[in-house]
Design an enzyme around this catalytic site. Structure first.
Site, PDB file in Angstrom:
ATOM      1  CG  ASP A   1      -1.961  -1.064   1.197  1.00  0.00           C
ATOM      2  OD1 ASP A   1      -2.317  -1.504   0.088  1.00  0.00           O
ATOM      3  OD2 ASP A   1      -2.432  -1.473   2.274  1.00  0.00           O
TER       4      ASP A   1
ATOM      5  N   GLY B   1      -5.716  -8.432   3.678  1.00  0.00           N
ATOM      6  CA  GLY B   1      -6.433  -8.778   4.912  1.00  0.00           C
ATOM      7  C   GLY B   1      -5.617  -9.581   5.909  1.00  0.00           C
TER       8      GLY B   1
ATOM      9  CD  GLU C   1       4.505  -1.612  -6.625  1.00  0.00           C
ATOM     10  OE1 GLU C   1       4.990  -0.572  -6.184  1.00  0.00           O
ATOM     11  OE2 GLU C   1       4.867  -2.154  -7.677  1.00  0.00           O
TER      12      GLU C   1
ATOM     13  CB  SER D   1      -9.947  -9.671  -2.932  1.00  0.00           C
ATOM     14  OG  SER D   1      -8.612  -9.244  -3.151  1.00  0.00           O
TER      15      SER D   1
ATOM     16  CG  ASP E   1      -8.110  -6.404   7.669  1.00  0.00           C
ATOM     17  OD1 ASP E   1      -8.903  -7.279   7.274  1.00  0.00           O
ATOM     18  OD2 ASP E   1      -7.572  -5.584   6.914  1.00  0.00           O
TER      19      ASP E   1
END
Ligand SMILES: Nc1ncnc2c1ncn2[C@@H]1O[C@H](COP(=O)(O)OP(=O)(O)OP(=O)(O)O)[C@@H](O)[C@H]1O
Ligand SMILES: [Mg+2]
Length: 317
Positions: A14, A40, A91, A140, A255
């Site tokens: 991230d 996650g 990314e 995901s 999370d």
């Protein structure tokens, strides 16, 4: 010894930055970016670690971005078990418009995994969960994986006597039939799963209960954002209030909740107290930037403020 293994099939780096104004065509000069490990299961493992739990993060990792991701996860103090894949780890980019405060988030599909790569990820889970107690799968699914991947995972860990905690959405959630110990949908995800809105408590409880009675999951913890949460098992149903905190970033609250809940169960808390530990961890994460976990002292303080039976020494190592 690792007791909580997390699996993140579509992790990301991230990248977060800020610019004066987000506009088309012109170059936007951005501040130096911040890099965080994302996905996650990786986020869950970071919060488990902050809570003093022994976590291990399993994830596919490819290309130079995979190498950086592995480093970022290790820098967060989380032991890693990367599985080499051919295509590069994705990314994602978030850009805050300083003028308006709005955040623009750009997310990519992620590398396409091949069938042998999928099998290597499952083999890595098989190796790392032995002797552990919980597998947390969250996030995901990348391109190339079948929609029933999480069912395959449930079958695998069930056969090993390990409990599966699952945070999935969309078609990955709809294709789970059985074998989950704790399922943690948000109300948005559950409404999407059942195919109709869940405007009130009666509808929410009925939809959560349906997942229990149909055998999908032994426990469903439905998270309701600022409205708190609902826990449902075959024998009980209990509503929990949220804690009112100044929200800095809602990203990662779910999370952190999954992490607190799993650590609580792993340490032998009753389900209601484990949910409260999840709410405390989520609330502490809301006041940190991005997906960064809250401080352990803050989580402990929030937990004691909502748990009538809190015996702090019992669960804090
Ligand atoms: N605005 C808020 N105020 C107080 N607590 C919050 C807020 N948003 C989230 N929480 C806490 O975090 C928990 C998880 O949040 P939420 O239900 O939004 O799940 P999520 O997984 O982050 O959602 P989604 O995956 O749909 O984005 C809630 O049960 C609640 O305890
Ligand atoms: Mg979520």
């Amino acid at each position: 010894m690792t007791s909580i293994v997390t699996l993140t099939m579509n992790p990301a780096i991230d990248m977060a930055t800020r610019t004066d104004h987000v506009v088309p065509t012109d170059k936007m000069r951005c501040e130096s970016p911040r890099f965080d490990p994302g996905g996650g299961g990786i986020n869950v493992a970071r919060t488990v670690t902050v809570l003093g739990g022994a976590a291990m993060a399993v994830f596919p990792s490819g290309g130079p971005s995979g190498v950086l991701l592995e480093q970022l996860v290790r820098d967060a103090g989380v032991p890693t078990h990367p599985v080499a894949v051919a295509e590069p780890t994705r990314e994602s980019l978030s850009v805050t418009d300083i003028g308006s405060g709005q955040q623009f988030r750009f997310v990519f599909p992620g590398p396409r995994l091949t069938a042998p790569e999928k099998h290597r990820c499952l083999a890595a889970v098989d190796r790392t969960v032995r002797g552990g107690r919980y597998l947390v799968a969250s996030g995901s699914l990348p391109p190339g994986l079948p929609v029933d991947f999480y069912q395959e995972l449930a079958d695998l860990v069930g056969g090993l006597g390990v409990r599966l905690v699952l945070d999935a959405s969309g078609s990955a959630l709809r294709h789970i039939r059985t074998g989950v110990h704790v399922l943690k949908p948000s109300v948005r995800e559950l409404a999407e799963c059942v195919g109709h809105p869940l405007p009130g408590r009666a509808e929410q409880a009925a939809a959560a209960r349906q997942l229990v009675t149909s055998g999908v999951s032994e426990i469903v913890v439905l998270s309701l954002g600022a409205e708190g949460a609902l826990a449902v098992t075959r024998d009980m149903q209990e509503w929990f209030d949220a804690i009112h905190v100044p929200v800095r970033s809602g990203i990662g609250a779910g999370d952190a909740m999954v992490a607190g809940l799993t650590v609580g169960l792993d340490r032998g808390l009753a389900l209601a107290d484990a949910v409260r530990l999840g709410i405390a961890a989520a609330s502490a994460a809301l006041v940190t930037p991005g997906t960064r976990p809250g401080r352990p002292e803050r989580i402990a303080e929030l937990y004691r403020s909502i748990s009538p039976n809190a015996e702090p020494s019992g669960i804090w190592p």
